[in-house]
Design an enzyme around this catalytic site. Sequence first.
Site, PDB file in Angstrom:
ATOM      1  N   LYS A 176      -7.712   8.753  13.943  1.00 26.56           N
ATOM      2  CA  LYS A 176      -7.023   9.632  12.984  1.00 26.56           C
ATOM      3  C   LYS A 176      -7.124  11.102  13.405  1.00 26.56           C
ATOM      4  CE  LYS A 176      -5.393   6.449  10.224  1.00 26.56           C
ATOM      5  NZ  LYS A 176      -3.949   6.135  10.232  1.00 26.56           N
ATOM      6  N   PRO A 196      -4.085  -2.745  -1.097  1.00 25.84           N
ATOM      7  CA  PRO A 196      -4.587  -4.096  -0.795  1.00 25.84           C
ATOM      8  C   PRO A 196      -5.650  -4.106   0.306  1.00 25.84           C
ATOM      9  CG  PRO A 196      -2.226  -4.159  -1.094  1.00 25.84           C
ATOM     10  CD  PRO A 196      -2.613  -2.709  -1.156  1.00 25.84           C
ATOM     11  N   SER A 197      -5.497  -3.265   1.325  1.00 30.06           N
ATOM     12  CA  SER A 197      -6.480  -3.318   2.406  1.00 30.06           C
ATOM     13  C   SER A 197      -7.824  -2.730   1.972  1.00 30.06           C
ATOM     14  CB  SER A 197      -5.967  -2.635   3.679  1.00 30.06           C
ATOM     15  OG  SER A 197      -5.925  -1.256   3.511  1.00 30.06           O
ATOM     16  N   ARG A 199     -17.114   4.769  10.325  1.00 37.15           N
ATOM     17  CA  ARG A 199     -15.677   4.910  10.608  1.00 37.15           C
ATOM     18  C   ARG A 199     -15.478   5.485  12.019  1.00 37.15           C
ATOM     19  NH1 ARG A 199     -15.347   1.877   7.330  1.00 37.15           N
ATOM     20  NH2 ARG A 199     -14.337   1.870   5.283  1.00 37.15           N
ATOM     21  N   GLY A 235       0.809  -1.225   0.000  1.00 36.92           N
ATOM     22  CA  GLY A 235       0.000   0.000   0.000  1.00 36.92           C
ATOM     23  C   GLY A 235       0.841   1.273   0.000  1.00 36.92           C
ATOM     24  N   ILE A 236       0.368   2.267   0.753  1.00 35.90           N
ATOM     25  CA  ILE A 236       0.998   3.596   0.758  1.00 35.90           C
ATOM     26  C   ILE A 236       2.431   3.514   1.280  1.00 35.90           C
ATOM     27  CG2 ILE A 236       0.856   5.943   1.689  1.00 35.90           C
ATOM     28  CD1 ILE A 236      -2.231   5.490   1.940  1.00 35.90           C
ATOM     29  N   TYR A 249     -12.110   4.435  13.849  1.00 36.46           N
ATOM     30  CA  TYR A 249     -11.037   4.826  12.910  1.00 36.46           C
ATOM     31  C   TYR A 249     -10.868   6.346  12.892  1.00 36.46           C
ATOM     32  CZ  TYR A 249      -8.400   5.256   8.545  1.00 36.46           C
ATOM     33  OH  TYR A 249      -7.441   5.561   7.602  1.00 36.46           O
ATOM     34  N   ARG A 283     -11.314  -4.684   2.181  1.00 43.94           N
ATOM     35  CA  ARG A 283     -12.525  -4.117   2.808  1.00 43.94           C
ATOM     36  C   ARG A 283     -13.715  -4.233   1.858  1.00 43.94           C
ATOM     37  NH1 ARG A 283      -8.809  -0.537   4.637  1.00 43.94           N
ATOM     38  NH2 ARG A 283      -9.241   1.174   3.215  1.00 43.94           N
TER      39      ARG A 283
HETATM   40  P1  NAD Z   1      -2.562  -1.492   4.075  1.00 41.79           P
HETATM   41  O1  NAD Z   1      -3.649  -1.486   5.118  1.00 41.79           O
HETATM   42  O2  NAD Z   1      -2.849  -2.099   2.748  1.00 41.79           O
HETATM   43  O3  NAD Z   1      -1.244  -2.145   4.704  1.00 41.79           O
HETATM   44  C1  NAD Z   1      -0.974  -1.967   6.038  1.00 41.79           C
HETATM   45  C2  NAD Z   1       0.401  -2.540   6.363  1.00 41.79           C
HETATM   46  O4  NAD Z   1       0.540  -2.424   7.776  1.00 41.79           O
HETATM   47  C3  NAD Z   1       0.577  -4.006   6.008  1.00 41.79           C
HETATM   48  O5  NAD Z   1       1.782  -4.188   5.283  1.00 41.79           O
HETATM   49  C4  NAD Z   1       0.639  -4.695   7.366  1.00 41.79           C
HETATM   50  O6  NAD Z   1       1.483  -5.842   7.389  1.00 41.79           O
HETATM   51  C5  NAD Z   1       1.193  -3.570   8.248  1.00 41.79           C
HETATM   52  N1  NAD Z   1       0.909  -3.758   9.664  1.00 41.79           N
HETATM   53  C6  NAD Z   1      -0.234  -4.194  10.226  1.00 41.79           C
HETATM   54  N2  NAD Z   1      -0.096  -4.294  11.564  1.00 41.79           N
HETATM   55  C7  NAD Z   1       1.181  -3.898  11.847  1.00 41.79           C
HETATM   56  C8  NAD Z   1       1.928  -3.794  13.038  1.00 41.79           C
HETATM   57  N3  NAD Z   1       1.393  -4.111  14.236  1.00 41.79           N
HETATM   58  N4  NAD Z   1       3.206  -3.344  12.971  1.00 41.79           N
HETATM   59  C9  NAD Z   1       3.758  -3.023  11.773  1.00 41.79           C
HETATM   60  N5  NAD Z   1       3.094  -3.121  10.594  1.00 41.79           N
HETATM   61  C10 NAD Z   1       1.812  -3.551  10.636  1.00 41.79           C
HETATM   62  O7  NAD Z   1      -2.042  -0.014   3.893  1.00 41.79           O
HETATM   63  P2  NAD Z   1      -2.758   1.293   3.368  1.00 41.79           P
HETATM   64  O8  NAD Z   1      -4.182   1.059   2.949  1.00 41.79           O
HETATM   65  O9  NAD Z   1      -1.796   1.865   2.422  1.00 41.79           O
HETATM   66  O10 NAD Z   1      -2.838   2.180   4.694  1.00 41.79           O
HETATM   67  C11 NAD Z   1      -1.663   2.710   5.252  1.00 41.79           C
HETATM   68  C12 NAD Z   1      -2.036   3.863   6.179  1.00 41.79           C
HETATM   69  O11 NAD Z   1      -2.740   4.856   5.436  1.00 41.79           O
HETATM   70  C13 NAD Z   1      -2.931   3.483   7.342  1.00 41.79           C
HETATM   71  O12 NAD Z   1      -2.577   4.238   8.488  1.00 41.79           O
HETATM   72  C14 NAD Z   1      -4.303   3.900   6.855  1.00 41.79           C
HETATM   73  O13 NAD Z   1      -5.199   4.168   7.903  1.00 41.79           O
HETATM   74  C15 NAD Z   1      -3.949   5.155   6.086  1.00 41.79           C
HETATM   75  N6  NAD Z   1      -4.955   5.539   5.097  1.00 41.79           N
HETATM   76  C16 NAD Z   1      -5.328   4.664   4.115  1.00 41.79           C
HETATM   77  C17 NAD Z   1      -6.314   5.051   3.210  1.00 41.79           C
HETATM   78  C18 NAD Z   1      -6.787   4.112   2.127  1.00 41.79           C
HETATM   79  O14 NAD Z   1      -7.829   4.389   1.510  1.00 41.79           O
HETATM   80  N7  NAD Z   1      -6.073   3.021   1.842  1.00 41.79           N
HETATM   81  C19 NAD Z   1      -6.904   6.313   3.307  1.00 41.79           C
HETATM   82  C20 NAD Z   1      -6.482   7.182   4.312  1.00 41.79           C
HETATM   83  C21 NAD Z   1      -5.509   6.786   5.208  1.00 41.79           C
END
Ligand code: NAD
Length: 246
Positions: free
Chosen positions: A152, A184-185, A145, A17-18, A148, A189
């Site tokens: 945030k 991926p997440s 949310r 992801g990000i 969540y 979802r």
């Molecule tokens: P993701 O959810 O696809 O991946 C999350 C990663 O976190 C995974 O690689 C997982 O192994 C790791 N992880 C989980 N538990 C962990 C732990 N205890 N210690 C270390 N690593 C751990 O990633 P994403 O969707 O890119 O989200 C990344 C961040 O961006 C999050 O904080 C999320 O809330 C935020 N965010 C995401 C979105 C979205 O739409 N995807 C939007 C706004 C904010």
Amino acid sequence: MGRLDGKVIVLTAAAQGIGRATAIAFAREGAKVIATDINESKLQELEKYPGIQTRVLDVTKKKQIDEFANEIERVDILFNVAGFVHHGTILDCEEKDWDFSMNLNVRSMYLMIKAFLPKVRYAHKSGNIINMSSVASSIKGVVNRCVYSTTKAAVIGLTKSMAADFIQQGIRCNCVCPGTVDTPSLQERIQARPNPEEARSDFLKRQRTGRFATAEEIALLCVYLASDESAYITGNPVIIDGGWSL
Ligand code: NAD
């Protein structure tokens, strides 16, 4: 010349992801990146990128964080990415869900910042902390949310307080507030909902652009916030949501 030449950057949740896209973008701009995650096998895929080294780290474990910080001499930029989305209103949120989200989304940042602040502080007097928030926070009320958005919003509070407390020591702190990002997440979802097609269409409907952000688009903002180009920006929740919060 890279925009992050000579910078040492630690980031969490970098296996997908990000976090993953940002680790690659940081390295492409010349940073020495230490990419961490709990998922060892996915994390290792990053080793093929020049400039990236990996380390397994569970950001909910204080002992692991402290041991990791002790191994590192100097850090210019700390990027706290790890976070989890719980789906539901307050009625769907059991105490265990509340505690899990608070622990992973907020307490982890408290632990990481506290452990790494001495390294960031004494590096170059130009330390930089970036936290991952969301527009689902104090910026916008979003259905289903509850916990969540609570976490945030706390990240925004933590960010502003860090910026205020350490500005005199040359440390900046900002957070990134994305809309919906195709990761991926997000796909998980969508698939977890009773009608995935409908869920996907609901997610898309709330984006005025008619599409999700890509992780790479968020990574470009993170490169800017990590670089000296943004030297005058601190204490900001920087929104990148394709107009969702308008
Ligand atoms: P993701 O959810 O696809 O991946 C999350 C990663 O976190 C995974 O690689 C997982 O192994 C790791 N992880 C989980 N538990 C962990 C732990 N205890 N210690 C270390 N690593 C751990 O990633 P994403 O969707 O890119 O989200 C990344 C961040 O961006 C999050 O904080 C999320 O809330 C935020 N965010 C995401 C979105 C979205 O739409 N995807 C939007 C706004 C904010």
